[in-house]
Scaffold this active site. Structure first.
Site, mmCIF file in Angstrom:
data_model
loop_
_atom_site.group_PDB
_atom_site.id
_atom_site.type_symbol
_atom_site.label_atom_id
_atom_site.label_comp_id
_atom_site.label_asym_id
_atom_site.label_seq_id
_atom_site.Cartn_x
_atom_site.Cartn_y
_atom_site.Cartn_z
ATOM 1 N N CYS A 160 18.402 34.658 -57.611
ATOM 2 C CA CYS A 160 18.226 35.616 -58.712
ATOM 3 C C CYS A 160 16.949 36.431 -58.526
ATOM 4 O O CYS A 160 16.926 37.640 -58.782
ATOM 5 C CB CYS A 160 18.176 34.899 -60.054
HETATM 6 C C1 BEZ Z 1 19.633 30.964 -57.597
HETATM 7 O O1 BEZ Z 1 19.420 32.068 -58.073
HETATM 8 O O2 BEZ Z 1 19.172 30.639 -56.506
HETATM 9 C C2 BEZ Z 1 20.523 29.992 -58.326
HETATM 10 C C3 BEZ Z 1 20.673 30.083 -59.695
HETATM 11 C C4 BEZ Z 1 21.453 29.150 -60.363
HETATM 12 C C5 BEZ Z 1 22.095 28.173 -59.650
HETATM 13 C C6 BEZ Z 1 21.947 28.107 -58.280
HETATM 14 C C7 BEZ Z 1 21.156 29.017 -57.620
#
Ligand code: BEZ
Length: 211
Positions: free
Chosen positions: A45
């Protein structure tokens, strides 16, 4: 009920990092992209938020407004914004909704319980100036989106909304396009007076109009 292409994008009012925003008012008479992030302070994210911020000028050029959504709080978003600027090189320059009550996430069916029953998937809704949903993409949390692809589909959507053409596989701005199948050869002669290449009668290529 799930949102489908051609539906009016549901309107909402929400708290964001740029204050209270009404979605339809925010979009005005331009295009918009509403995209969800599963969680603040997570690695994929962070890269995505930063990439959208880095490429914002390219969305501006296309008259597209960006708005992100995550189910975390405004306080959390405000803390995370600093990390995005520090690690991705650009501060957040578009609003991020604090959807703690999941109003927007549920309205747009962004929570897919068999993937995760509380966090959103990575949804992308592209909305046209008529407030209709033009394109929907859905990615799992483990797969970051591709900004080039999102800009590419915006280019296709904007082109095909202005001209009676469709864009072929892997098309990018400037490539030849296809005369829409609803256009008869008779009408095509008027719309495309320089003619077209037709390896099959139903497969008619022309240079991209307006270029
Ligand atoms: C991420 O942005 O890396 C992520 C967010 C939620 C669950 C798994 C990964």
């Amino acid at each position: 009920m799930a949102i489908r292409l051609g539906d009016t994008a549901p309107d909402f009012t929400a708290e964001t990092t740029e204050g209270t925003i009404n979605f339809h008012e925010y979009l005005g008479d331009g295009w918009g992209i509403l995209f969800s992030h599963p969680k603040d302070f997570t690695p994929v994210c962070t890269t995505e938020l930063g990439a959208f911020a880095n490429r914002k000028a390219e969305f501006d050029q296309r008259n597209v407004k960006l708005i992100g959504v995550s189910v975390d709080s405004l306080e959390s978003h405000k803390g995370w914004v600093g990390d995005i600027a520090e690690t991705q090189g650009t501060a957040l320059n578009y609003p991020l909704i604090a959807d703690t009550d999941k109003k927007v996430s549920n309205l747009y069916d962004m929570i897919h319980p068999n993937a995760n029953d509380t966090l959103t998937v990575r949804s992308v809704f592209i909305v046209g100036p008529d407030k209709k949903v033009k394109l929907i993409l859905t990615y799992p949390a483990s797969t970051g989106r591709n900004i080039d692809e999102i800009l590419r589909v915006v280019d296709s959507l904007q082109l095909t909304s202005n001209y009676s053409v469709a864009t072929p596989v892997n098309w990018k701005d400037g490539d030849d396009v296809i005369i829409g199948s609803a256009v008869s050869d008779e009408d095509a002669k008027v719309k495309f007076p320089n003619g077209w290449k037709a390896p099959k009668p139903y497969l008619r290529y022309v240079p991209q109009p307006g270029k």
